[in-house]
Design an enzyme around this catalytic site. Structure first.
Site, PDB file in Angstrom:
ATOM      1  N   TYR A 160       0.886  -1.159   0.000  1.00  0.00           N
ATOM      2  CA  TYR A 160       0.000   0.000   0.000  1.00  0.00           C
ATOM      3  C   TYR A 160       0.923   1.207   0.000  1.00  0.00           C
ATOM      4  O   TYR A 160       1.627   1.444   0.989  1.00  0.00           O
ATOM      5  CB  TYR A 160      -0.882   0.017   1.248  1.00  0.00           C
ATOM      6  N   HIS A 292     -11.093  -6.885  -4.798  1.00  0.00           N
ATOM      7  CA  HIS A 292     -10.749  -6.891  -3.376  1.00  0.00           C
ATOM      8  C   HIS A 292     -11.782  -7.711  -2.593  1.00  0.00           C
ATOM      9  O   HIS A 292     -12.112  -7.394  -1.452  1.00  0.00           O
ATOM     10  CB  HIS A 292     -10.704  -5.448  -2.850  1.00  0.00           C
ATOM     11  N   GLY A 346      -8.423 -16.336  -1.029  1.00  0.00           N
ATOM     12  CA  GLY A 346      -8.494 -15.338   0.046  1.00  0.00           C
ATOM     13  C   GLY A 346      -9.177 -15.865   1.297  1.00  0.00           C
ATOM     14  O   GLY A 346      -8.610 -16.639   2.064  1.00  0.00           O
TER      15      GLY A 346
HETATM   16  C1  FNR Z   1      -8.065  -8.585   2.071  1.00  0.00           C
HETATM   17  N1  FNR Z   1      -7.512  -8.167   0.864  1.00  0.00           N
HETATM   18  C2  FNR Z   1      -6.355  -7.430   0.871  1.00  0.00           C
HETATM   19  N2  FNR Z   1      -5.785  -7.028  -0.305  1.00  0.00           N
HETATM   20  C3  FNR Z   1      -4.629  -6.341  -0.310  1.00  0.00           C
HETATM   21  O1  FNR Z   1      -4.145  -6.013  -1.392  1.00  0.00           O
HETATM   22  N3  FNR Z   1      -3.992  -6.037   0.860  1.00  0.00           N
HETATM   23  C4  FNR Z   1      -4.500  -6.380   2.069  1.00  0.00           C
HETATM   24  O2  FNR Z   1      -3.904  -6.113   3.102  1.00  0.00           O
HETATM   25  C5  FNR Z   1      -5.740  -7.087   2.088  1.00  0.00           C
HETATM   26  N4  FNR Z   1      -6.306  -7.441   3.282  1.00  0.00           N
HETATM   27  C6  FNR Z   1      -7.450  -8.207   3.293  1.00  0.00           C
HETATM   28  C7  FNR Z   1      -7.991  -8.615   4.509  1.00  0.00           C
HETATM   29  C8  FNR Z   1      -9.105  -9.436   4.527  1.00  0.00           C
HETATM   30  C9  FNR Z   1      -9.650  -9.891   5.856  1.00  0.00           C
HETATM   31  C10 FNR Z   1      -9.712  -9.856   3.313  1.00  0.00           C
HETATM   32  C11 FNR Z   1     -10.888 -10.788   3.299  1.00  0.00           C
HETATM   33  C12 FNR Z   1      -9.190  -9.419   2.107  1.00  0.00           C
HETATM   34  C13 FNR Z   1      -8.102  -8.610  -0.414  1.00  0.00           C
HETATM   35  C14 FNR Z   1      -7.538  -9.964  -0.817  1.00  0.00           C
HETATM   36  O3  FNR Z   1      -6.179  -9.863  -1.164  1.00  0.00           O
HETATM   37  C15 FNR Z   1      -8.296 -10.550  -2.025  1.00  0.00           C
HETATM   38  O4  FNR Z   1      -8.334  -9.609  -3.073  1.00  0.00           O
HETATM   39  C16 FNR Z   1      -9.725 -10.967  -1.632  1.00  0.00           C
HETATM   40  O5  FNR Z   1      -9.707 -11.663  -0.408  1.00  0.00           O
HETATM   41  C17 FNR Z   1     -10.348 -11.852  -2.701  1.00  0.00           C
HETATM   42  O6  FNR Z   1     -11.680 -12.119  -2.399  1.00  0.00           O
HETATM   43  P1  FNR Z   1     -12.196 -13.510  -1.786  1.00  0.00           P
HETATM   44  O7  FNR Z   1     -11.930 -14.562  -2.811  1.00  0.00           O
HETATM   45  O8  FNR Z   1     -11.449 -13.722  -0.522  1.00  0.00           O
HETATM   46  O9  FNR Z   1     -13.657 -13.292  -1.541  1.00  0.00           O
END
Ligand code: FNR
Length: 395
Positions: A160, A292, A346
Site C-alpha cells: 500500500y 478486493h 483469500g
Molecule cells: C483482504 N484483501 C487485501 N488485499 C490487499 O491487497 N492487501 C491487504 O492487506 C488485504 N487485506 C485483506 C484482509 C481481509 C480480511 C480480506 C478478506 C481481504 C483482499 C484480498 O487480497 C483478495 O483480493 C480478496 O480476499 C479476494 O476475495 P475472496 O476470494 O477472498 O472473496
C-alpha cells in the site's frame, strides 16, 4: 506432504484416501470442514464476532461479493474423457519463476485478529504445500519474519503506497532485501471501502495495533513518532492512520514505484481493460484482476466477468492473476481456462487460520489443491497450463 508419500499424485487421490480411510476406520471426520460454506459457518460460530465480520464482510450491501460468486455460474466446464490423466502437472511459470501450483495465498492484512500466530502460521502452512504467498503491507508480523517463515517458497510483497514517499521507498527496499520475488501494488484502496459490519461494530483492527507491524518495524515510520511504538502504541496506531494510503496516486506514481526496485511490479485491483493497458504501459509486469473480494465498491462488476477482456488487453505483455470469489477447484479451473496464469485464494484460508492456526491454513490449502487436482484431471487435462476456453461453455 511427507517424503514417503506418493509424489506422483500428492493432492487429490491422496487426500480422498486419507479422509475416507480415517472416517471408515475411526469414525473421525476432518477437523476443518472441506465444504467452503461449512468452513465459513464454522468460523462464524467459533471466531470472535468482530474478527469474523472483518474477514467475511464487504462494502455496503455486499452485492459485489454475491456477484463474484454468481459470475462463476455463467461458465460450465466441458469434461473430456479417455485422455490419460494418471499423473497431473499443476506447476506453472509466473514472472519467470516456477510455481508448484497455479495458486497464491492472497495478501490478507490484520491476520492477528483471527489467530495470535498471524502471518507466521499462514506462511509456514504455505511453505508446507509450496503455495506461493503474498505478504500484505498490513501483515501482523514484519515482512522479514514472514519471508523467513516462507523459506524457499515463492513470495511476493503487497504494497500500500503511503502518503510518505520515504516510507513507501523503505517498504519496497526492505521487501527486496528480504528476498521477495515481486511487489504487488494494490491500486483499489486509495480510501477504505464503506464496510457496514465494521462500522456498526466500531471496529478497525489497525487502531488496536493489529496489522501495523511493517510500520512499527520501519525506520522511516519510527522516525515520525515522538516516542517508540513499544512505549506509546496508541500514538503509533494514530500515526499509521495518517500515512496509510495516498489517495492522490496516478499512473505516473506506479512508474515511480517500479523505478524503486529491480523486482517485477504487479498492479492489483484491475477491473477495466484500459486500466490493465495503462498499468503495463507504466511499468507493471503483471496485473491482478480483483475487486478486493467486494470490500471496496458495492455493486461493482464481478471480477470474473472482467477477466477475459483484461486477458485480451494485456496479451503476452503481462502475467494475469485472478482473485475475488475463488472457493473451489472448479472456480480455479474456470479462471485459468479464461486466461489467468494463477489464481489467489483469500477468505477460506483465513477461516482455516482462525479455526486452527497453521494446521488450519494447511488443511484449507490441501483440500483446495486436492479438489483442483481432481477437477483438472476429470475435465480431461494432465497439465494446468493447457487449460483454455475450449474447456468451457457458457452456462
Ligand atoms: C483482504 N484483501 C487485501 N488485499 C490487499 O491487497 N492487501 C491487504 O492487506 C488485504 N487485506 C485483506 C484482509 C481481509 C480480511 C480480506 C478478506 C481481504 C483482499 C484480498 O487480497 C483478495 O483480493 C480478496 O480476499 C479476494 O476475495 P475472496 O476470494 O477472498 O472473496
Amino acid at each position: 506432504m511427507t517424503d514417503d508419500e506418493d509424489v506422483s499424485t500428492p493432492y487429490g487421490r491422496h487426500r480422498q484416501t486419507t479422509v475416507y480411510t480415517t472416517g471408515m476406520l475411526t469414525g473421525n471426520v476432518p477437523d476443518i470442514p472441506v465444504d467452503p460454506d461449512r468452513l465459513a459457518d464454522r468460523a462464524r460460530e467459533e471466531l470472535d464476532g468482530r474478527a469474523y465480520d472483518y474477514v467475511a464482510g464487504g462494502a455496503g450491501g455486499e452485492s459485489t461479493m454475491r456477484a463474484n460468486r454468481r459470475a462463476f455460474d455463467d461458465w460450465r466446464i466441458v469434461p473430456r474423457v479417455m485422455r490419460d490423466t494418471g499423473t497431473r502437472d499443476l506447476s506453472t511459470t509466473v514472472l519467470g519463476r516456477e510455481f508448484a501450483v497455479p495458486v497464491l495465498l492472497a495478501p490478507i492484512g490484520a491476520q492477528g485478529i483471527v489467530h495470535e500466530d498471524g502471518d507466521l502460521a499462514s506462511a509456514r502452512a504455505a511453505a508446507r504445500w509450496d503455495v506461493p504467498y503474498v505478504c500484505s503491507t498490513q501483515a501482523s508480523e514484519p515482512l522479514e519474519e514472514v519471508s523467513d517463515a516462507l523459506g524457499d517458497t515463492p513470495k511476493w510483497f503487497q504494497l500500500y503506497a503511503s502518503e510518505d514517499r520515504e516510507l513507501t521507498r523503505s517498504l519496497v527496499e526492505r521487501a527486496e532485501d528480504a528476498g521477495y520475488d515481486a511487489i504487488v501494488v494494490t491500486l483499489d484502496t486509495p480510501h477504505l471501502g464503506w464496510r457496514e459490519r465494521d462500522l456498526d461494530r466500531g471496529f478497525l483492527p489497525f487502531l488496536d495495533g493489529d496489522g501495523i507491524a511493517n510500520y512499527t518495524s520501519d525506520p522511516v515510520f519510527r522516525d515520525r513518532l515522538a516516542q517508540p511504538p513499544e512505549e506509546n502504541p496508541r500514538a503509533a496506531a494514530q500515526e499509521f492512520v495518517q500515512v496509510f494510503s495516498d489517495a492522490t496516486l496516478t499512473w505516473d506514481d506506479l512508474e515511480w514505484i517500479a523505478s524503486l526496485t529491480d523486482l517485477p511490479v504487479v498492479a492489483k485491483g484491475i477491473l477495466h481493460p484500459d486500466d490493465a493497458r495503462d498499468a503495463v504501459a507504466h511499468g507493471a509486469a503483471g496485473v491482478v484482476v480483483s475487486n478486493h473480494g467486494g470490500r471496496q465498491v458495492d455493486n461493482a462488476v464481478a471480477a470474473l466477468d472482467q477477466l477475459p477482456g483484461i486477458v485480451d488487453a494485456v496479451g503476452d505483455d503481462a502475467a494475469v492473476v485472478f482473485d475475488s470469489g475463488i472457493r473451489r477447484g472448479a472456480d480455479a479451473v474456470v479462471a485459468l481456462a479464461l486466461g489467468a496464469d494463477v489464481v489467489s485464494l483469500g477468505r477460506p484460508w483465513v477461516y482455516g487460520l482462525g479455526l486452527a492456526g497453521e494446521d488450519g491454513v494447511a488443511s484449507v490449502c490441501e483440500n483446495f489443491l486436492a479438489d483442483l487436482d481432481l477437477t483438472v484431471a476429470l475435465a480431461g487435462y494432465d497439465d494446468v497450463t493447457e487449460l483454455d476456453e475450449s474447456a468451457l461453455q457458457r452456462g
